[in-house]
Design a protein around this motif. Structure first.
Motif, PDB file in Angstrom:
ATOM      1  N   UNK A 143      37.542  41.863  74.738  1.00 36.76           N
ATOM      2  CA  UNK A 143      38.044  42.225  73.413  1.00 36.76           C
ATOM      3  C   UNK A 143      37.890  43.719  73.183  1.00 36.76           C
ATOM      4  N   UNK A 144      36.721  44.270  73.576  1.00 39.26           N
ATOM      5  CA  UNK A 144      36.488  45.697  73.356  1.00 39.26           C
ATOM      6  C   UNK A 144      35.295  46.188  74.157  1.00 39.26           C
ATOM      7  N   UNK A 145      35.338  47.454  74.533  1.00 34.90           N
ATOM      8  CA  UNK A 145      34.141  48.161  74.982  1.00 34.90           C
ATOM      9  C   UNK A 145      33.381  48.567  73.730  1.00 34.90           C
ATOM     10  N   UNK A 146      32.060  48.388  73.738  1.00 35.58           N
ATOM     11  CA  UNK A 146      31.298  48.621  72.516  1.00 35.58           C
ATOM     12  C   UNK A 146      30.440  49.889  72.555  1.00 35.58           C
ATOM     13  N   UNK A 147      29.450  49.950  73.434  1.00 31.33           N
ATOM     14  CA  UNK A 147      28.526  51.087  73.423  1.00 31.33           C
ATOM     15  C   UNK A 147      27.812  51.164  74.773  1.00 31.33           C
ATOM     16  N   UNK A 148      27.243  52.329  75.105  1.00 31.64           N
ATOM     17  CA  UNK A 148      26.481  52.442  76.357  1.00 31.64           C
ATOM     18  C   UNK A 148      25.097  51.828  76.200  1.00 31.64           C
ATOM     19  N   UNK A 149      24.574  51.270  77.297  1.00 30.76           N
ATOM     20  CA  UNK A 149      23.206  50.754  77.297  1.00 30.76           C
ATOM     21  C   UNK A 149      22.453  51.312  78.499  1.00 30.76           C
ATOM     22  N   UNK A 150      21.246  51.753  78.228  1.00 23.95           N
ATOM     23  CA  UNK A 150      20.441  52.435  79.241  1.00 23.95           C
ATOM     24  C   UNK A 150      19.496  51.499  79.958  1.00 23.95           C
ATOM     25  N   UNK A 151      19.203  51.851  81.202  1.00 21.19           N
ATOM     26  CA  UNK A 151      18.208  51.116  81.970  1.00 21.19           C
ATOM     27  C   UNK A 151      16.833  51.670  81.627  1.00 21.19           C
ATOM     28  N   UNK A 152      16.024  50.849  80.972  1.00 21.32           N
ATOM     29  CA  UNK A 152      14.649  51.205  80.636  1.00 21.32           C
ATOM     30  C   UNK A 152      13.734  50.685  81.739  1.00 21.32           C
ATOM     31  N   UNK A 275       8.662  61.348  76.194  1.00 23.02           N
ATOM     32  CA  UNK A 275       9.570  62.477  76.369  1.00 23.02           C
ATOM     33  C   UNK A 275      10.958  62.003  76.791  1.00 23.02           C
ATOM     34  N   UNK A 276      11.935  62.919  76.743  1.00 25.43           N
ATOM     35  CA  UNK A 276      13.279  62.611  77.227  1.00 25.43           C
ATOM     36  C   UNK A 276      13.194  62.129  78.679  1.00 25.43           C
ATOM     37  N   UNK A 277      13.891  61.039  78.965  1.00 24.93           N
ATOM     38  CA  UNK A 277      13.777  60.397  80.280  1.00 24.93           C
ATOM     39  C   UNK A 277      15.148  60.181  80.896  1.00 24.93           C
ATOM     40  N   UNK A 278      15.435  60.809  82.058  1.00 28.59           N
ATOM     41  CA  UNK A 278      16.713  60.550  82.732  1.00 28.59           C
ATOM     42  C   UNK A 278      16.781  59.114  83.227  1.00 28.59           C
ATOM     43  N   UNK A 279      17.964  58.556  83.158  1.00 26.72           N
ATOM     44  CA  UNK A 279      18.125  57.157  83.557  1.00 26.72           C
ATOM     45  C   UNK A 279      19.572  56.913  83.957  1.00 26.72           C
ATOM     46  N   UNK A 280      19.919  55.656  84.114  1.00 26.22           N
ATOM     47  CA  UNK A 280      21.287  55.228  84.373  1.00 26.22           C
ATOM     48  C   UNK A 280      21.760  54.383  83.193  1.00 26.22           C
ATOM     49  N   UNK A 281      23.069  54.284  83.041  1.00 23.60           N
ATOM     50  CA  UNK A 281      23.624  53.485  81.947  1.00 23.60           C
ATOM     51  C   UNK A 281      24.828  52.695  82.426  1.00 23.60           C
ATOM     52  N   UNK A 282      25.047  51.560  81.768  1.00 24.96           N
ATOM     53  CA  UNK A 282      26.274  50.790  81.895  1.00 24.96           C
ATOM     54  C   UNK A 282      26.832  50.644  80.479  1.00 24.96           C
ATOM     55  N   UNK A 283      27.915  49.917  80.315  1.00 26.96           N
ATOM     56  CA  UNK A 283      28.487  49.721  78.982  1.00 26.96           C
ATOM     57  C   UNK A 283      28.401  48.260  78.576  1.00 26.96           C
ATOM     58  N   UNK A 284      28.366  48.036  77.275  1.00 32.34           N
ATOM     59  CA  UNK A 284      28.422  46.679  76.731  1.00 32.34           C
ATOM     60  C   UNK A 284      29.863  46.352  76.388  1.00 32.34           C
ATOM     61  N   UNK A 285      30.328  45.208  76.861  1.00 27.33           N
ATOM     62  CA  UNK A 285      31.674  44.745  76.529  1.00 27.33           C
ATOM     63  C   UNK A 285      31.598  43.414  75.796  1.00 27.33           C
ATOM     64  N   UNK A 286      32.563  43.187  74.941  1.00 27.02           N
ATOM     65  CA  UNK A 286      32.663  41.939  74.179  1.00 27.02           C
ATOM     66  C   UNK A 286      33.699  41.072  74.879  1.00 27.02           C
ATOM     67  N   UNK A 287      33.260  39.921  75.425  1.00 23.98           N
ATOM     68  CA  UNK A 287      34.133  39.115  76.278  1.00 23.98           C
ATOM     69  C   UNK A 287      34.465  37.773  75.644  1.00 23.98           C
ATOM     70  N   UNK A 288      35.549  37.183  76.155  1.00 24.88           N
ATOM     71  CA  UNK A 288      36.083  35.949  75.599  1.00 24.88           C
ATOM     72  C   UNK A 288      36.861  35.238  76.704  1.00 24.88           C
ATOM     73  N   UNK A 289      37.137  33.965  76.513  1.00 24.14           N
ATOM     74  CA  UNK A 289      37.944  33.223  77.475  1.00 24.14           C
ATOM     75  C   UNK A 289      39.427  33.454  77.190  1.00 24.14           C
TER      76      UNK A 289
END
Length: 352
Positions: A143-152, A275-289
């Motif tokens: 349905x939509x891409x929503x926001x980035x999410x970080x690997x903690x 402190x500020x921490x470098x990391x990796x991120x993926x995105x959150x998507x809203x999915x449906x059938x």
């Protein structure tokens, strides 16, 4: 569209089924505090959004989206300052194990929609990665891409861990099977040369990991979510944790090899004393059938992006500010649902 002025029945998206009318009316009327006579003039639909654990980001975001697209019977009209959701729609966020569980729920029919990491969505659709032993999920839609999410990557300060290589021999939570976090954690540890037999994997979610960190039963845990994350905030407030950086040539190689990852940073000040921490991120998507009705998905897409709902998104959660129409199509490699595509075409975001 979901029509007003139709007889009442309980309607699950994709499936209409009749219940005993009077008990349903009594329950709905008591919950919504509206007269029965008012509720019988409107078709009522129930809609579930699969989220994640209650201490993560998916649950509050799913609940926020639910409040944005809902418009229960008796709500004031949008033009009168009331709900700008879908008339008659009641949406709830449902806790789950996360991305993979949500994808399976959407495909299997136990969830109407769900939130999922972009890498897991693409893997399911193509039958690759964690889904390599399964048939490609060609009915999965976005349905939509929503926001980035970080690997903690959270570590106890007294565990003596200052870099990823020192995770060898430690007790690490990769989250539960069925979570996107678990797959990300396994990939990262492997990329840094840490084999599964070189650490003790503890299969608990973030809710349980908090207590285990406090009791010194766990040395580290992974959690993929949009900051700030409740579980990490709670631990940061006690002063017992740090975030481990994920950076350097190995992190860059992960990004080069897997296009759904990006280099990112968790800023200073998000978590107390960290402190500020470098990391990796993926995105959150809203999915449906793909089999969900086109007009229903069109309606919920339009409700999500209704201009008057901007204030709810901006004030409902820090990551709500990142849920924006202009980035709704970013990073989507899996097909859009026809109803969502119709909305984006009407708004000039898809040209051909």
């Amino acid at each position: 569209m979901i029509e007003r002025n139709t007889p009442v029945y309980v309607r699950a998206i994709g499936t209409v089924f009749t219940k005993q009318i009077l008990p349903a009316l009594l329950v709905i009327s008591s919950l919504l505090l509206v007269p029965i006579g008012q509720s019988i003039a409107q078709d009522i639909s129930f809609f579930r959004i699969g989220t994640g654990s209650s201490s993560g980001t998916y649950y509050p975001i799913g609940t926020l989206i639910g409040s944005v697209i809902s418009s229960p019977p008796g709500s004031r009209a949008c033009e009168d300052g009331g709900s700008c959701g879908v008339p008659g729609l009641i949406v709830t966020g449902q806790t789950t194990r996360g991305s993979i569980a949500n994808i399976e729920g959407v495909l299997g029919g136990s969830l109407e929609t769900g939130l999922a990491q972009s890498d897991m969505v693409q893997a399911a659709y193509t039958g690759t990665g964690v889904y390599r032993l399964k048939k490609p999920a060609k009915d999965l839609r976005v349905i939509a891409n929503l926001y980035p999410e970080n690997i903690h990557l959270v570590v106890r300060r007294d565990a003596g861990i200052t870099n990823i290589s020192q995770l060898k021999g430690k007790r690490i939570s990769l989250d539960l099977p069925g979570s996107g976090t678990r797959e990300n954690a396994k990939l990262i540890l492997s990329a840094y040369g840490i084999a599964p037999l070189e650490y003790q994997a503890i299969p608990v979610n973030a809710d349980k990991a908090v207590g285990m960190m406090l009791n010194k039963e766990l040395d580290a845990f992974f959690f993929v979510a949009g900051y700030p994350v409740t579980a990490v905030s709670e631990l940061a407030n006690t002063g017992i944790i740090d975030l481990l950086p994920i950076n350097g040539k190995i992190a860059e190689k992960i990004v080069n090899d897997h296009s759904y990852y990006s280099l990112s940073e968790i800023p200073e000040g998000v978590y107390d004393g960290i402190a500020a921490t470098p990391s990796l991120a993926v995105s959150t998507q809203w999915v449906v059938n793909a089999n969900m009705e086109e007009d229903v998905v069109y309606d919920v897409t339009r409700a999500l992006w209704h201009p008057k709902n901007r204030v709810l998104l901006d004030n409902g959660h820090l990551k709500g500010k990142h849920i924006r129409l202009e980035t709704a199509l970013d990073g989507i490699a899996t097909p859009l649902h026809a109803g969502a595509e119709k909305y984006y075409r009407e708004n000039g975001m898809i040209k051909n």
